[in-house]
Design a protein around this motif. Structure first.
Motif, PDB file in Angstrom:
ATOM      1  N   UNK A  63      -0.142  -6.846   2.219  1.00 19.78           N
ATOM      2  CA  UNK A  63       0.154  -8.096   1.503  1.00 19.78           C
ATOM      3  C   UNK A  63      -0.059  -7.935   0.007  1.00 19.78           C
ATOM      4  N   UNK A  64      -1.142  -7.271  -0.382  1.00 21.64           N
ATOM      5  CA  UNK A  64      -1.415  -7.050  -1.812  1.00 21.64           C
ATOM      6  C   UNK A  64      -0.323  -6.189  -2.437  1.00 21.64           C
ATOM      7  N   UNK A  65       0.052  -5.104  -1.752  1.00 26.02           N
ATOM      8  CA  UNK A  65       1.067  -4.198  -2.281  1.00 26.02           C
ATOM      9  C   UNK A  65       2.419  -4.905  -2.428  1.00 26.02           C
ATOM     10  N   UNK A  66       2.826  -5.636  -1.399  1.00 22.84           N
ATOM     11  CA  UNK A  66       4.124  -6.323  -1.457  1.00 22.84           C
ATOM     12  C   UNK A  66       4.143  -7.395  -2.543  1.00 22.84           C
ATOM     13  N   UNK A  67       3.068  -8.157  -2.656  1.00 17.69           N
ATOM     14  CA  UNK A  67       3.027  -9.223  -3.645  1.00 17.69           C
ATOM     15  C   UNK A  67       3.051  -8.661  -5.057  1.00 17.69           C
ATOM     16  N   UNK A  68       2.224  -7.656  -5.330  1.00 18.07           N
ATOM     17  CA  UNK A  68       2.197  -7.065  -6.665  1.00 18.07           C
ATOM     18  C   UNK A  68       3.548  -6.449  -7.019  1.00 18.07           C
ATOM     19  N   UNK A  69       4.148  -5.747  -6.068  1.00 18.40           N
ATOM     20  CA  UNK A  69       5.464  -5.154  -6.322  1.00 18.40           C
ATOM     21  C   UNK A  69       6.527  -6.198  -6.594  1.00 18.40           C
TER      22      UNK A  69
END
Length: 256
Positions: A63-69
């Motif tokens: 979730x963190x990776x997708x949101x930041x990207x």
């Protein structure tokens, strides 16, 4: 001000849907559930606890990776396509544009937190999952605000993503660094070690304690106490406000 913020937020949500971000989150959930089913066949005891722990770690990181990207690439695309310049050329405050984007990204963050939390109800009690999901939503809001600040300051995909990744990883590991620095292998502390301890403590004071948020133990052992939840909410409010102020300052001084 709301009549400007809401359309921008709605456009940001539509962009997330068109980029298949939520579908990607569902694919991550499906892959995580498949992986946990494999672990169920391997684990001898406490299979539910092992499944909950690994699935929670996978979904939180995803979730963190997708949101930041999504935040970084979406904003950089608007820079490159001159969409921001077009919007700001109209009688619109820059703060309205910023808060519209923030509201849209925050809605995406809440949706990702909900999607990541629901499958955990298969392996942990619902009240504990709800509090874990609330903490994840707070964690994602901090990541959203920091990603917006980085992309407005750096305006490049790789540099902004690297800054967000460094911020997140350091925030989650700073407590471990403090413990290692405070307990060296040698008996005495040299001047250099004291200086390193001071620097690490100063960094820890400035960073949010993400290692104390969204803890896997909340799913496996016991729910967080009200004091822990209040600390998470207060920390989120403070850091989101600070990051929004810094990002707004940087946006106001830019020349378009």
């Amino acid at each position: 001000m709301l009549r400007h913020i809401l359309p921008i937020a709605r456009y940001t949500l539509l962009e997330a849907l068109r980029n298949r971000l939520l579908w990607l989150a569902l694919i991550l959930v499906a892959a995580g559930l498949a992986f946990t089913q494999f672990l169920q066949q391997v684990a001898i005891t406490e299979s539910n606890q092992i499944q909950a722990a690994l699935l929670a770690a996978l979904l939180r990181a995803g979730a963190v990776f997708m949101l930041a990207g999504f935040v970084v690439t979406s904003m950089v695309r608007e820079f490159n396509d001159k969409v921001m310049e077009l919007i700001l050329s109209r009688p619109l405050r820059r703060s309205s544009y910023f808060f519209g984007k923030l509201a849209g990204y925050a809605a995406v963050a809440l949706a990702l937190a909900l999607i990541a939390s629901l499958p955990l109800a298969l392996f942990a009690p619902a009240p504990q999952v709800a509090l874990w999901g609330l903490s994840l939503a707070c964690e994602l809001l901090i990541v959203t605000a920091f990603a917006l600040f980085c992309v407005l300051s750096l305006t490049q995909v790789m540099s902004a993503l690297a800054a967000v990744a460094g911020f997140y990883l350091l925030s989650r590991s700073i407590s471990a660094l403090q413990i290692m620095a405070a307990n060296p292998l040698s008996d005495g502390l040299s001047l250099g070690q004291k200086l390193v301890n001071f620097i690490i403590d100063a960094i820890a004071f400035l960073l949010p304690g993400l290692d104390r948020m969204t803890q896997t133990g909340w799913l496996i052992y016991s729910a967080p106490t009200p004091a822990e939840i209040m600390q998470v909410l207060a920390q989120t409010a403070v850091y989101v406000l600070l990051l929004c102020g810094a990002a707004l300052f940087d946006l106001q001084r830019k020349n378009f």
